[in-house]
Design an enzyme around this catalytic site. Sequence first.
Site, PDB file in Angstrom:
ATOM      1  N   ASP A 254      -5.803 -10.576   2.327  1.00  0.00           N
ATOM      2  CA  ASP A 254      -5.617 -11.584   0.938  1.00  0.00           C
ATOM      3  C   ASP A 254      -5.703 -13.031   0.590  1.00  0.00           C
ATOM      4  OD1 ASP A 254      -2.989 -13.035   2.215  1.00  0.00           O
ATOM      5  OD2 ASP A 254      -2.302 -11.108   0.702  1.00  0.00           O
TER       6      ASP A 254
ATOM      7  N   PHE B   1       0.917  -1.643   0.018  1.00  0.00           N
ATOM      8  CA  PHE B   1      -0.022  -0.239   0.095  1.00  0.00           C
ATOM      9  C   PHE B   1       0.871   0.938  -0.076  1.00  0.00           C
ATOM     10  CE2 PHE B   1      -2.621  -2.954   1.522  1.00  0.00           C
ATOM     11  CZ  PHE B   1      -4.146  -3.245   0.743  1.00  0.00           C
TER      12      PHE B   1
ATOM     13  N   ASN C 144      13.132  -9.284   6.112  1.00  0.00           N
ATOM     14  CA  ASN C 144      12.551  -7.894   5.481  1.00  0.00           C
ATOM     15  C   ASN C 144      13.468  -7.844   4.448  1.00  0.00           C
ATOM     16  OD1 ASN C 144      10.217  -7.061   6.641  1.00  0.00           O
ATOM     17  ND2 ASN C 144      11.131  -6.396   8.755  1.00  0.00           N
TER      18      ASN C 144
ATOM     19  N   HIS D  80      -6.999  -7.152  10.173  1.00  0.00           N
ATOM     20  CA  HIS D  80      -6.568  -5.952   9.565  1.00  0.00           C
ATOM     21  C   HIS D  80      -8.147  -6.687   8.953  1.00  0.00           C
ATOM     22  CE1 HIS D  80      -3.439  -3.998   9.704  1.00  0.00           C
ATOM     23  NE2 HIS D  80      -3.875  -3.063  10.860  1.00  0.00           N
TER      24      HIS D  80
ATOM     25  N   CYS E 115     -28.633  -5.154   8.481  1.00  0.00           N
ATOM     26  CA  CYS E 115     -28.210  -6.429   9.452  1.00  0.00           C
ATOM     27  C   CYS E 115     -27.460  -6.749   9.579  1.00  0.00           C
ATOM     28  CB  CYS E 115     -29.744  -6.972   8.367  1.00  0.00           C
ATOM     29  SG  CYS E 115     -28.424  -7.919   6.733  1.00  0.00           S
TER      30      CYS E 115
ATOM     31  N   GLN F  24      -0.956  -8.996   8.503  1.00  0.00           N
ATOM     32  CA  GLN F  24      -1.748  -7.977   8.157  1.00  0.00           C
ATOM     33  C   GLN F  24      -2.569  -7.563   6.612  1.00  0.00           C
ATOM     34  OE1 GLN F  24       0.826  -4.525   9.867  1.00  0.00           O
ATOM     35  NE2 GLN F  24       1.517  -6.539  10.243  1.00  0.00           N
TER      36      GLN F  24
ATOM     37  N   CYS G  82     -27.043  -6.177   0.059  1.00  0.00           N
ATOM     38  CA  CYS G  82     -27.878  -7.416   0.838  1.00  0.00           C
ATOM     39  C   CYS G  82     -28.946  -8.037   0.388  1.00  0.00           C
ATOM     40  CB  CYS G  82     -27.947  -7.109   1.518  1.00  0.00           C
ATOM     41  SG  CYS G  82     -29.145  -8.085   3.296  1.00  0.00           S
TER      42      CYS G  82
ATOM     43  N   THR H  21       7.634  -6.895   7.364  1.00  0.00           N
ATOM     44  CA  THR H  21       6.493  -5.870   7.980  1.00  0.00           C
ATOM     45  C   THR H  21       7.162  -4.824   8.999  1.00  0.00           C
ATOM     46  OG1 THR H  21       4.769  -5.207   9.340  1.00  0.00           O
ATOM     47  CG2 THR H  21       5.868  -6.848   9.894  1.00  0.00           C
TER      48      THR H  21
HETATM   49 ZN    ZN Z   1     -29.203  -7.028   5.038  1.00  0.00          ZN
END
Ligand code: ZN
Length: 242
Positions: free
Chosen positions: A99, A35, A209, A114, A125, A96, A143, A184
Amino acid sequence: MEEKIKKAAERIKKSRKLVAFTGAGISVASGIPPFRGPDGLWSKYDPSCFDIDYFMAHPKESWRLIKEIFYGFLQNVEPNPAHYALARLGCPVITQNIDNLHQRAGSREVVEYHGTAETLVCMSCGKKFRRDEVDFSSEIPSCKYCGGVLKPDFVFFRESIPKEAFDRSVELAKECDTMLVVGTTGEIMPASRIPYIAKMAGAYIIEVNIKPSNFTYEITDIFLQGKAEEVLPKLVDEVFHA
Ligand code: ZN
């Protein structure tokens, strides 16, 4: 490097409770861009679309990006040798990443700090759906029971960490005697605290790393510099070798 790998492997063999803690670096070889950083997703896309308040106010704009990134080009990725190597160790993994690649490589206990892109939740709902149950062709996936807006089950900016994952991570960090930190850099709070919790509870820290991180000089006992997909298979071969 060979000596360091041997030393780390010895430590893993002697360990009574090993836990891995992983981040974006372990999935780069699977084709998932990180990211942050110059080639990161945030240099190309606006991160504010992943702010929870922005999402609630502008679901259509957010969803356009969410679909492109998480249900578009990230759809066809596969685990790489680093995920498979870690799975061979059979240890719990706190990740973290969202995927699902640790699970697909065979790791049995994976704590998704995460959340995950594999399920979506209805904002009205609370019902959950697997990604293959969701129609992504509409502008705002909704939904099928109440028509509410669906949100991917990963953590947005300014959204809190799922309680169960948070609690389990702290528990594992306190229980382990060795923590293997992979891919990380320790820039994302509160996830970056996990290796510190382990260290304070007496754990030995092995870090893999590509370059030194926030952890390296503060808490790491052995630093294995290199790509996860190259270092981990060597390390795990060494563990099972002798
Ligand atoms: Zn719903």
